[in-house]
Write a protein that holds these residues in place. Structure first.
Motif, PDB file in Angstrom:
ATOM      1  N   TYR A 188       0.832  -1.208   0.000  1.00 56.41           N
ATOM      2  CA  TYR A 188       0.000   0.000   0.000  1.00 56.41           C
ATOM      3  C   TYR A 188       0.861   1.249   0.000  1.00 56.41           C
ATOM      4  O   TYR A 188       0.599   2.217  -0.705  1.00 56.41           O
ATOM      5  N   ASP A 189       1.883   1.219   0.846  1.00 58.36           N
ATOM      6  CA  ASP A 189       2.721   2.394   1.060  1.00 58.36           C
ATOM      7  C   ASP A 189       3.353   2.869  -0.242  1.00 58.36           C
ATOM      8  O   ASP A 189       3.527   4.053  -0.480  1.00 58.36           O
ATOM      9  N   LEU A 190       3.689   1.901  -1.110  1.00 61.29           N
ATOM     10  CA  LEU A 190       4.353   2.263  -2.356  1.00 61.29           C
ATOM     11  C   LEU A 190       3.341   2.602  -3.446  1.00 61.29           C
ATOM     12  O   LEU A 190       3.691   2.678  -4.615  1.00 61.29           O
ATOM     13  N   GLY A 191       2.070   2.766  -3.075  1.00 65.65           N
ATOM     14  CA  GLY A 191       1.102   3.282  -4.031  1.00 65.65           C
ATOM     15  C   GLY A 191       0.086   2.277  -4.519  1.00 65.65           C
ATOM     16  O   GLY A 191      -0.746   2.606  -5.362  1.00 65.65           O
TER      17      GLY A 191
ATOM     18  N   ARG C  55       3.630   5.339  12.178  1.00 65.85           N
ATOM     19  CA  ARG C  55       2.538   4.732  11.412  1.00 65.85           C
ATOM     20  C   ARG C  55       1.418   5.734  11.132  1.00 65.85           C
ATOM     21  O   ARG C  55       0.697   5.597  10.143  1.00 65.85           O
ATOM     22  N   PHE C  60      -1.023   4.415   8.172  1.00 62.62           N
ATOM     23  CA  PHE C  60      -1.589   3.140   8.616  1.00 62.62           C
ATOM     24  C   PHE C  60      -2.464   3.331   9.843  1.00 62.62           C
ATOM     25  O   PHE C  60      -3.254   2.462  10.183  1.00 62.62           O
ATOM     26  N   PRO C  80      -2.674   5.507   2.867  1.00 60.43           N
ATOM     27  CA  PRO C  80      -1.210   5.419   2.712  1.00 60.43           C
ATOM     28  C   PRO C  80      -0.763   5.452   1.256  1.00 60.43           C
ATOM     29  O   PRO C  80       0.288   6.021   0.952  1.00 60.43           O
ATOM     30  N   ASN C  81      -1.577   4.842   0.370  1.00 62.81           N
ATOM     31  CA  ASN C  81      -1.120   4.791  -1.025  1.00 62.81           C
ATOM     32  C   ASN C  81      -1.296   6.118  -1.752  1.00 62.81           C
ATOM     33  O   ASN C  81      -0.847   6.274  -2.874  1.00 62.81           O
ATOM     34  N   VAL C  85       4.521   9.997   0.872  1.00 58.95           N
ATOM     35  CA  VAL C  85       5.390   9.518   1.939  1.00 58.95           C
ATOM     36  C   VAL C  85       5.666   8.051   1.663  1.00 58.95           C
ATOM     37  O   VAL C  85       4.775   7.332   1.257  1.00 58.95           O
ATOM     38  N   ASN C  86       6.905   7.608   1.843  1.00 57.47           N
ATOM     39  CA  ASN C  86       7.167   6.178   1.736  1.00 57.47           C
ATOM     40  C   ASN C  86       7.928   5.711   2.951  1.00 57.47           C
ATOM     41  O   ASN C  86       8.516   6.504   3.673  1.00 57.47           O
ATOM     42  N   MET C  87       7.885   4.415   3.143  1.00 55.57           N
ATOM     43  CA  MET C  87       8.411   3.883   4.393  1.00 55.57           C
ATOM     44  C   MET C  87       9.362   2.732   4.131  1.00 55.57           C
ATOM     45  O   MET C  87       9.107   1.869   3.287  1.00 55.57           O
ATOM     46  N   PHE C  89      10.654  -0.423   5.960  1.00 57.08           N
ATOM     47  CA  PHE C  89      10.167  -1.167   7.120  1.00 57.08           C
ATOM     48  C   PHE C  89      11.315  -1.768   7.925  1.00 57.08           C
ATOM     49  O   PHE C  89      12.424  -1.934   7.415  1.00 57.08           O
ATOM     50  N   GLY C 107       6.424   0.541  -7.307  1.00 57.01           N
ATOM     51  CA  GLY C 107       5.735   1.801  -7.052  1.00 57.01           C
ATOM     52  C   GLY C 107       5.510   2.599  -8.327  1.00 57.01           C
ATOM     53  O   GLY C 107       4.466   3.233  -8.516  1.00 57.01           O
ATOM     54  N   ARG C 110       2.605   1.351 -10.213  1.00 55.14           N
ATOM     55  CA  ARG C 110       1.352   1.783  -9.607  1.00 55.14           C
ATOM     56  C   ARG C 110       1.022   3.215  -9.998  1.00 55.14           C
ATOM     57  O   ARG C 110      -0.126   3.605 -10.073  1.00 55.14           O
ATOM     58  N   CYS C 155      11.937   3.131  -2.351  1.00 54.01           N
ATOM     59  CA  CYS C 155      11.120   4.273  -1.936  1.00 54.01           C
ATOM     60  C   CYS C 155      11.547   5.548  -2.658  1.00 54.01           C
ATOM     61  O   CYS C 155      10.716   6.319  -3.139  1.00 54.01           O
ATOM     62  N   LEU C 158      10.445   6.821  -6.069  1.00 58.21           N
ATOM     63  CA  LEU C 158       9.130   7.444  -6.190  1.00 58.21           C
ATOM     64  C   LEU C 158       9.183   8.930  -5.863  1.00 58.21           C
ATOM     65  O   LEU C 158       8.160   9.614  -5.919  1.00 58.21           O
TER      66      LEU C 158
END
Lengths: 287, 360, 381
Positions: A188-191, C55, C60, C80-81, C85-87, C89, C107, C110, C155, C158
């Motif tokens: 999700y985080d990456l889109g 988070r 999240f 989140p999508n 911002v990217n994370m 982990f 990414g 997407r 990350c 993107l």
């Protein structure tokens, strides 16, 4: 050297029960079945070796159609089971924690504490013309007269999907549980949206579980006897029914054995084709 | 010290289990392969009291008996009860039975005509393989209120009972329809070509009739339930089923079809490798005594070949029999002649094709 | 792109953020701003709420109160999508069923970037992290450090406004961790992206960050640059958590200006500088003295200029090259003090059992009111 020999012997002894089991309970009956299947009855008490029993399958459209129908229905069962079991498994594996999870899992397991026969009779009580579903619908005024839900292909599918569910849910839950939440979150985080995360992350990860679940469900459906016969009624027409009929009511063991082998070979072929199509290997799936 | 003790204990255990095993073997048993109701508990108890022999009952049917005995080459059971028409063919093809020593059978207990008929039909190579036990017929069970028009097998295909019909996909159905269609399959038993032709016509009729059928029944209980619930109003079945239902619902009863009920006689036959032949003869002579035979009639619903048992039979049962079988219907009963080997292959194919045909 | 008027000097602004789980407040009314292109660390022990905070930034979790603004745009209700911002982990979450290139391309796909462009961008990202040939490799063929870089590249390709990092070095062995600290800092300055880095390891935070927020019990105890936190802790928690330190508990006997006389629980009388409001006579306090602030001498006279003086016996020499320390035991009460060994050569022959004199200045001893409740973290043990 000496040690090597004795350890080899030890290994052999250790493996002996397994080997004996494999040999006596799996290999031997199959060899016997094979010889039976290539015996053609030319007259009472007179037999000769030939492939006639196998040719019978291909020459008589009746048997060939029965197999094709059984295979198609089993594939359909597998697909429907997967479609229903996947969200359930995902919910159990990913959305629930602790006692609720165990509870739902046991709930999936519960029907398997009674025999298949009893489960199938349960469906018959529900679906028959004077059954619970039909009477409830009449009582609610939805329909005027009694409706027969039994003895259709859809009923067979319902029964098969129901009795296959556990065998799909268990491998799916265990592969989905091994999927760390962070992969989904990263997706999700990456889109990604729900669909792409499912397609790109969750399904590829669950693929071994999906494939092994599908193989088990397919083989169980193909080899099922009670459910199609009881729920399908006069039009059930299942290949195992043919095998049973050849062995038990026609005393034609030779034909039955040939059908048995054909079932083994053709179903293996279908599984092989399925693995090829999904680009999976058996060792990956089972390993 | 400990080792010795262990040895002793092991020895004792082994000894005890050997004793236990031999003890079990000592108590004589008779392993009976038969139909439901043919060996009721009370008869078994009386038999054990008199002879000390335990009876182990395995319930079965004609095809299953042949399959079981064929699988083991005729061992595993001490006495079987196939129908008289199914002995000669099976014996000729699979050699699963052993000739009966008629000197060990008390012929006085049997109705002579039935004994002679059975002996004749179960003779292979000059040896007799069966003696009669229970006889009965199969015909129609009809709910007279809902399906009063049903008088013959082919009537099951009429519009009046569409979707409310059940019969078995087994050889009695083929035979019954053949007679009902005006043919004589028994006369064609020895003429394979003629028989095939008859069966071809029956196949056509049954495929045609398939849309009328609710389901092909395979177990008596399932059929009874279908009729009780009203989902089925006309069926092809055994007489006893009809009489049993008649006690619950006076509208339902057994009807002897116009073209004739099909008469069968279930026999006693010795599996080829019976281990307790003596007990088998004892059982035969025991259950053929009129009083015992009447007890079996009460349990199975059918009459036996025991001479004089009628006297002890329940009046209700006799009444039902007389209702279903006026004298001319009794004369019209078609008794199954022995099935020649090979005929069942033809029938099997026909049944397969009927099963596979799509209704509607 | 936001229009000109909206451009802020802060990439990330948080105001009054609060998050509660049942009766437990994990993040309690936190506000902070992170300037464009800076490396911002949130340092705190486990359970302090830093993961919850991160988070919320990633999307999240939704805050119960407060606002998160990225490039002046509120992120409330943005999934989140959809956040810029990217994370990265904790365990990196590189997709194991994809190749390295597919991971980085994920990414971009997407976002609907054309295929040819994706290939170019992926390759250039791989070049920038010095793994130009890693594209077709499977994830499990990479070393720990390589995975780390791929995860960051995945990350950064993107082009996020803010990159969130959730203790990504935690799983690495010590040596690699030291190396990656430097590399992370370099990557950050190379890409110029704002990094928000959470960790419980003070050394990671101190080495890499422009700004560090020390978090405890759901609040920021102190926000500042690393030197500030180290030399001028504002609270007892920060003093104890950031860097190693000696600590005494005691009660204030007398004060004069910021100078505080404290009788410690183990019977010493120390003089310290009072920080904050809590050092009045009779207060229960903690005194912190860093190991490197303590002067060593073999004679008592040499330390006469120090406000605090002690005599003791060397209990242990913890030799570690330039970072060598000694453990000195006070013979009167058994209390132990950690002292950094000066690298002047004077004490190279120091052995356990020898007598020593210790001293430190008033300004090096910091007095804080004792924390109510929880004991603080990294004390010298």
């Amino acid at each position: 050297m000496k040690l090597g020999n004795s350890s080899k012997l030890g290994l052999l002894l250790l493996m002996a029960p397994l080997l004996i089991w494999l040999f006596a309970l799996i290999l031997l009956p199959h060899v016997d079945m094979f010889f039976l299947s290539i015996r053609e009855k030319v007259a009472p008490r007179v037999y000769q070796t030939s492939m006639a029993n196998y040719m019978e399958f291909f020459n008589e459209p009746l048997y060939w159609n029965t197999f094709a129908r059984t295979a198609v229905m089993s594939i359909l069962t597998t697909a429907i089971t997967l479609l229903i079991a996947f969200p359930i498994s995902y919910y159990i594996a990913k959305m629930l924690k602790g006692r609720m999870k165990a509870f739902l899992f046991v709930l999936c397991l519960l029907p398997f504490w009674v025999s298949e026969l009893v489960r199938t009779f349960g469906w018959m009580i529900l679906l028959r013309e004077t059954g619970i579903v039909s009477s409830t619908l009449q009582w609610m005024g939805v329909v005027d007269g009694p409706i027969e839900f039994l003895y259709t292909d859809a009923t067979i599918l319902v029964g098969l999907v129901y009795s296959s569910m556990l065998f799909m849910v268990v491998p799916l839950v265990s592969t989905l549980e091994s999927l760390d939440d962070s992969y989904i979150e990263a997706g999700y985080d990456l889109g990604g949206n729900g669909f792409t995360v499912l397609r790109e992350v969750v399904i590829p990860h669950a693929m071994p579980g999906i494939v092994s679940g599908c193989i088990v469900v397919f083989m169980l459906s193909l080899g099922n006897y009670l459910t199609p016969v009881l729920l399908g009624g006069k039009d059930s027409l299942w290949f195992t029914e043919q095998i049973y009929a050849q062995f038990i009511t026609r005393f034609n063991w030779e034909q039955g054995a040939a059908f048995g082998f054909l079932l083994l070979i053709l179903s293996s072929l279908i599984v092989w084709a399925g693995l090829k199509l999904s680009r999976q290997t058996l060792s990956e799936t089972m390993g | 010290m400990l080792k010795q003790k262990l040895k002793m204990v092991t020895g004792l255990l082994v000894g005890a289990s050997v004793l236990g095993l031999s003890g079990a073997a000592n108590a004589e048993t008779l392993r009976l392969l038969t139909w439901g109701g043919y060996a009721p508990e009370n008869v078994i108890e009386l038999f054990q009291k008199e002879t000390g022999i335990e009876v182990e009952v395995t319930k079965s049917n004609n095809e299953d008996m042949i399959s079981k005995l064929r699988a083991t080459g005729g061992s595993g059971f001490d006495l079987a009860q196939p129908s008289q028409d199914r002995i000669a063919g099976a014996q000729f093809e699979h050699e699963i039975y052993k000739p009966i020593d008629l000197s060990k059978i008390n012929a006085d207990l049997f109705i002579a005509s039935m004994m002679d008929g059975t002996k004749k039909n179960t003779t292979v190579d000059g040896k007799v393989y069966g003696v009669p036990h229970i006889w009965g017929t199969s015909g129609l069970i009809v709910n007279r209120k809902e399906a009063g028009s049903i008088a013959d097998y082919t009537d099951l295909c009429s519009e009046a009972v569409a979707g409310k019909v059940s019969y078995r996909l087994k050889r009695p159905t083929l035979i019954g329809f053949a007679f009902s269609m005006g043919m004589d399959p028994f006369a064609a038993y020895d003429d394979t070509a003629k028989y095939s032709e008859i069966m071809g016509k029956v196949e056509e009729k049954l495929i045609d009739c398939k849309s009328n059928v609710k389901s092909y029944w395979s177990g008596g209980d399932a059929l009874m339930n279908l009729i009780r619930s009203g989902e089925v109003t006309a069926a092809m079945a055994w007489d006893t089923g009809g009489w049993k239902l008649n006690q619950e619902n006076a509208d339902v009863t057994f009807v002897a079809p116009k073209s004739g009920a099909l008469g069968w006689i279930d026999t006693f036959a010795l599996p080829a490798k019976t281990k307790n032949e003596e007990a088998a003869y004892k059982w035969i002579n025991f259950v053929m005594q009129p009083k015992i035979a009447a007890m079996i009639t009460a349990s199975a619903g059918n009459f036996t070949a025991s001479k004089g048992a009628d006297e002890f039979a329940e009046p209700a049962l006799k009444k039902q029999f007389q209702d279903s079988f006026p004298p001319e219907a009794i004369d019209n009963i078609k008794w199954y002649p022995p099935v020649p080997a090979g005929l069942e292959d033809i029938e099997g194919k026909v049944l397969d094709r009927v099963k596979a045909a799509q209704s509607n | 792109m936001a229009n000109g008027a909206d451009v802020s000097e802060f990439d990330l602004e948080c105001s009054n953020l609060t998050k509660r789980f049942g009766g437990f407040t994990a993040v309690n009314n936190i506000s902070f701003n992170i300037p464009n292109g800076s490396f911002f660390s949130i340092l705190g022990p486990s359970g302090c709420g830093k993961t919850t905070l991160l988070r919320m930034l990633a999307g999240f979790l939704e805050p119960d109160e407060g606002d998160i603004r990225i490039k002046n745009r509120s992120m409330l209700g943005v999934p989140p999508n959809k956040r810029p911002v990217n994370m990265v982990f904790q365990h990196l979450a590189l997709f194991p069923m994809m190749t390295v290139a597919e991971n980085i391309a994920y990414g971009l796909k997407r976002q609907g970037v054309p295929k040819a462009e994706i290939a170019v961008k992926v390759q250039s990202a791989l070049d920038r992290i010095n793994l130009p040939d890693a594209g077709p490799k499977r994830v499990d063929q990479l070393s720990g450090g390589q995975k780390q870089r791929i995860a960051i590249a995945r990350c950064l390709v993107l082009d996020p406004d803010v990159l969130l990092l959730d203790e990504p070095l935690g799983a690495l062995d010590l040596k690699l961790r030291e190396h990656m600290k430097v590399e992370l800092k370099q990557l950050q300055s190379q890409f110029g992206t704002t990094f928000v880095y959470i960790t419980h390891d003070q050394s990671e935070a101190l080495v890499m960050s422009d700004q560090v927020a020390v978090m405890n019990n759901g609040v920021f105890e102190q926000v500042g640059d690393p030197q500030d936190l180290y030399y001028n802790p504002k609270t007892a928690f920060v003093a104890g958590f950031v860097g190693d330190t000696n600590r005494w508990k005691g009660v204030v006997k007398a004060t004069s200006g910021s100078e505080v006389q404290v009788a410690t629980d183990d019977g010493l009388t120390l003089t310290a500088t009072g920080i904050g409001q809590g050092c009045k006579t009779g207060d229960a306090v903690d005194i912190f003295v860093r190991p490197e602030s303590v002067a060593l001498s073999r004679s008592a006279d040499a330390l006469s200029g120090m406000e605090n003086r002690l005599a003791g016996q060397v209990k242990n020499v913890l030799f570690n090259g330039a970072n060598s320390r000694i453990l000195v035991q006070d013979p009167t009460n058994g209390g132990e003090i950690m002292v950094t060994l000066p690298q002047t050569g004077e004490f190279n022959d120091l052995r356990a059992g020898q007598d020593l004199h210790l001293g430190w200045k008033l300004s090096q001893a910091k007095c804080f009111a004792q924390e109510a409740g929880k004991a603080s973290g990294a004390e010298v043990a």
